[in-house]
Design an enzyme around this catalytic site. Structure first.
Site, PDB file in Angstrom:
ATOM      1  N   ARG A   1     -51.925 -69.542 100.693  1.00 37.06           N
ATOM      2  CA  ARG A   1     -53.382 -69.554 100.612  1.00 37.06           C
ATOM      3  C   ARG A   1     -53.983 -70.880 101.069  1.00 37.06           C
ATOM      4  O   ARG A   1     -55.045 -70.905 101.685  1.00 37.06           O
ATOM      5  CB  ARG A   1     -53.815 -69.255  99.164  1.00 37.06           C
ATOM      6  CG  ARG A   1     -53.615 -67.816  98.743  1.00 37.06           C
ATOM      7  CD  ARG A   1     -53.738 -67.647  97.254  1.00 37.06           C
ATOM      8  NE  ARG A   1     -52.620 -68.289  96.554  1.00 37.06           N
ATOM      9  CZ  ARG A   1     -52.405 -68.202  95.250  1.00 37.06           C
ATOM     10  NH1 ARG A   1     -53.220 -67.520  94.488  1.00 37.06           N
ATOM     11  NH2 ARG A   1     -51.360 -68.807  94.695  1.00 37.06           N
TER      12      ARG A   1
ATOM     13  N   LYS B   1     -48.395 -52.204  95.941  1.00 43.03           N
ATOM     14  CA  LYS B   1     -48.340 -50.952  95.179  1.00 43.03           C
ATOM     15  C   LYS B   1     -49.517 -50.893  94.212  1.00 43.03           C
ATOM     16  O   LYS B   1     -49.437 -51.386  93.086  1.00 43.03           O
ATOM     17  CB  LYS B   1     -47.016 -50.856  94.417  1.00 43.03           C
ATOM     18  CG  LYS B   1     -45.785 -50.816  95.317  1.00 43.03           C
ATOM     19  CD  LYS B   1     -44.502 -50.754  94.520  1.00 43.03           C
ATOM     20  CE  LYS B   1     -43.280 -50.671  95.433  1.00 43.03           C
ATOM     21  NZ  LYS B   1     -42.007 -50.619  94.673  1.00 43.03           N
TER      22      LYS B   1
ATOM     23  N   LYS C   1     -46.174 -44.916  89.424  1.00 45.74           N
ATOM     24  CA  LYS C   1     -45.074 -45.200  88.497  1.00 45.74           C
ATOM     25  C   LYS C   1     -45.384 -46.382  87.594  1.00 45.74           C
ATOM     26  O   LYS C   1     -44.820 -46.499  86.497  1.00 45.74           O
ATOM     27  CB  LYS C   1     -43.776 -45.402  89.272  1.00 45.74           C
ATOM     28  CG  LYS C   1     -43.808 -46.472  90.359  1.00 45.74           C
ATOM     29  CD  LYS C   1     -43.495 -47.867  89.853  1.00 45.74           C
ATOM     30  CE  LYS C   1     -43.649 -48.898  90.951  1.00 45.74           C
ATOM     31  NZ  LYS C   1     -43.348 -50.274  90.485  1.00 45.74           N
TER      32      LYS C   1
ATOM     33  N   ASP D   1     -38.218 -45.297  92.170  1.00 41.57           N
ATOM     34  CA  ASP D   1     -39.009 -46.427  91.693  1.00 41.57           C
ATOM     35  C   ASP D   1     -39.394 -46.243  90.233  1.00 41.57           C
ATOM     36  O   ASP D   1     -39.437 -47.203  89.451  1.00 41.57           O
ATOM     37  CB  ASP D   1     -40.270 -46.570  92.562  1.00 41.57           C
ATOM     38  CG  ASP D   1     -40.809 -47.992  92.578  1.00 41.57           C
ATOM     39  OD1 ASP D   1     -40.251 -48.850  91.888  1.00 41.57           O
ATOM     40  OD2 ASP D   1     -41.790 -48.238  93.305  1.00 41.57           O
TER      41      ASP D   1
ATOM     42  N   VAL E   1     -48.329 -60.321  88.966  1.00 34.79           N
ATOM     43  CA  VAL E   1     -49.355 -59.332  88.643  1.00 34.79           C
ATOM     44  C   VAL E   1     -48.704 -58.036  88.167  1.00 34.79           C
ATOM     45  O   VAL E   1     -47.752 -57.553  88.780  1.00 34.79           O
ATOM     46  CB  VAL E   1     -50.233 -59.034  89.876  1.00 34.79           C
ATOM     47  CG1 VAL E   1     -51.221 -57.915  89.589  1.00 34.79           C
ATOM     48  CG2 VAL E   1     -50.962 -60.293  90.310  1.00 34.79           C
TER      49      VAL E   1
ATOM     50  N   GLU F   1     -49.408 -54.519  88.277  1.00 36.37           N
ATOM     51  CA  GLU F   1     -50.335 -53.636  88.987  1.00 36.37           C
ATOM     52  C   GLU F   1     -50.738 -52.415  88.165  1.00 36.37           C
ATOM     53  O   GLU F   1     -51.767 -51.798  88.421  1.00 36.37           O
ATOM     54  CB  GLU F   1     -49.707 -53.169  90.304  1.00 36.37           C
ATOM     55  CG  GLU F   1     -49.609 -54.238  91.377  1.00 36.37           C
ATOM     56  CD  GLU F   1     -50.927 -54.472  92.110  1.00 36.37           C
ATOM     57  OE1 GLU F   1     -51.955 -53.909  91.697  1.00 36.37           O
ATOM     58  OE2 GLU F   1     -50.914 -55.229  93.102  1.00 36.37           O
TER      59      GLU F   1
END
Length: 346
Positions: A32, A106, A192, A245, A280, A282
């Protein structure tokens, strides 16, 4: 030989960059800021995110999108789902018709409820849409970094695009399969995470393996119902992006979403849990987006609805999880507006 740009110093982005560099490819990892680049260069690794995994010699770090993207053949977008749009805007001035664009995120975008490939399509020229593909599967980053064997699936509209991505990502310890069902592959990797939150809660409540197996199976059916309603092939949910997954994320202590569910069952506050994590989870934002989309579709999503009450309404885990496990029983492939099963007329 392809040159790769990985956008995002997330755990998965850093892992992909290291893995591809280990395969002998020239990789640029786009950070970044220059400050972040300086810190990572001085340490020779991204210890806060991926521990002691060292950057290979063929992996370079930069904060310049021009430098990283312009000279690369493959652009891997490995950023959190809620920042995908701003990141694809950052790199799109340097795209051309020959660059492969791989989504490794995801999640769904809150507000639009769009999949990541749709977000990317929104922001780039239509002539580049054929180059978009998605990467998914049971790929816990720590095991990938440790060189343990794994498998993934890459989906694209055309076979040629999928094969290009397959060639890039395949390696000694990663078997990569192809698929044409972009919708199903993306949604499998996304949905998932909701089920993993619940699986963590079940483990935290010590409900045992029978309950967890039943919950995961019902979760898979709900994933299939939602995906089919949005145009996916139901068989995709039985593959790596779905069942594969799902099993990994619901069963492993390495799963961030499972960790969040476990901690919630122990009475910790969601904000406190998320603040303590390096990466994170998700599943939290995904629950919000999927619940909203299901309401618009008038689609029955009993597990998602219950997890939503825990995440967004602070409903007590010890009350909600038993409700999920004890909901009224009927044919296991039926639900409001589900298209998985239709009874034959007598």
């Amino acid at each position: 030989m392809s040159k790769i740009c990985v956008v995002g110093t997330t755990s998965w982005g850093t892992t992909i960059a290291i893995m591809l560099a280990r395969h002998g490819l020239e990789v640029s990892l786009l950070a970044r800021t220059e400050e972040e680049v300086s810190q990572l260069r001085s340490k020779g690794s991204n210890k806060r995110i991926v521990g002691n995994a060292v950057f290979p010699a063929s992996l370079s770090l930069t904060a310049s999108a021009d430098e990283a993207v312009s000279s690369s053949d493959v652009i891997v977008m490995a950023v959190p789902s809620q920042t995908m749009r701003q990141n694809i805007k950052l790199v799109k001035p340097y795209l051309n018709a020959h660059k492969l664009i791989v989504s490794a995120a995801k999640g769904l975008e809150i507000g639009s409820n769009k999949r990541m490939s749709q977000v990317i399509s929104d922001e780039i020229a239509q002539t580049y849409h054929k180059n978009i593909c998605v990467l998914s599967g049971p790929n816990l980053f720590r095991e990938i970094l440790d060189g343990l064997p794994a498998a993934a699936v890459v989906a694209a509209q055309s076979e040629s695009t999928a094969l290009k991505a397959q060639k890039v990502f395949s390696g000694p310890n990663l078997a990569v399969y192809t698929n044409h069902d972009i919708i199903g592959v993306e949604l499998g990797g996304t949905l998932k995470n909701i089920i993993a939150l619940g699986a963590g809660m079940i483990d935290g409540l010590s409900y045992g393996d029978n309950a967890k197996a039943a919950f995961i199976t019902r979760g898979l059916t709900e994933m299939a119902a939602f995906s089919v309603a949005l145009g996916a092939n139901p068989l995709t949910m039985s593959g790596l992006a779905g069942m594969g997954d799902l099993v990994a994320t619901c069963s492993s202590s390495l799963s961030r979403n499972h960790h969040v569910g476990l901690e919630l069952s122990n009475g910790k506050k969601l904000d406190e849990i998320l603040a303590s994590m390096a990466g994170v989870a998700e599943g939290v934002t995904t629950t919000v987006a999927v619940w909203d989309q299901a309401q618009k579709l008038m689609l029955e999503m009993p597990i998602t609805e219950k997890i939503h009450t825990i995440i967004c309404e602070n409903a007590p885990v010890r009350s909600v999880i038993p409700e999920i496990l004890g909901t009224s029983c009927r044919h296991e492939l039926t639900g409001r507006r589900w298209k998985l099963f239709r009874r034959k007329p007598r």
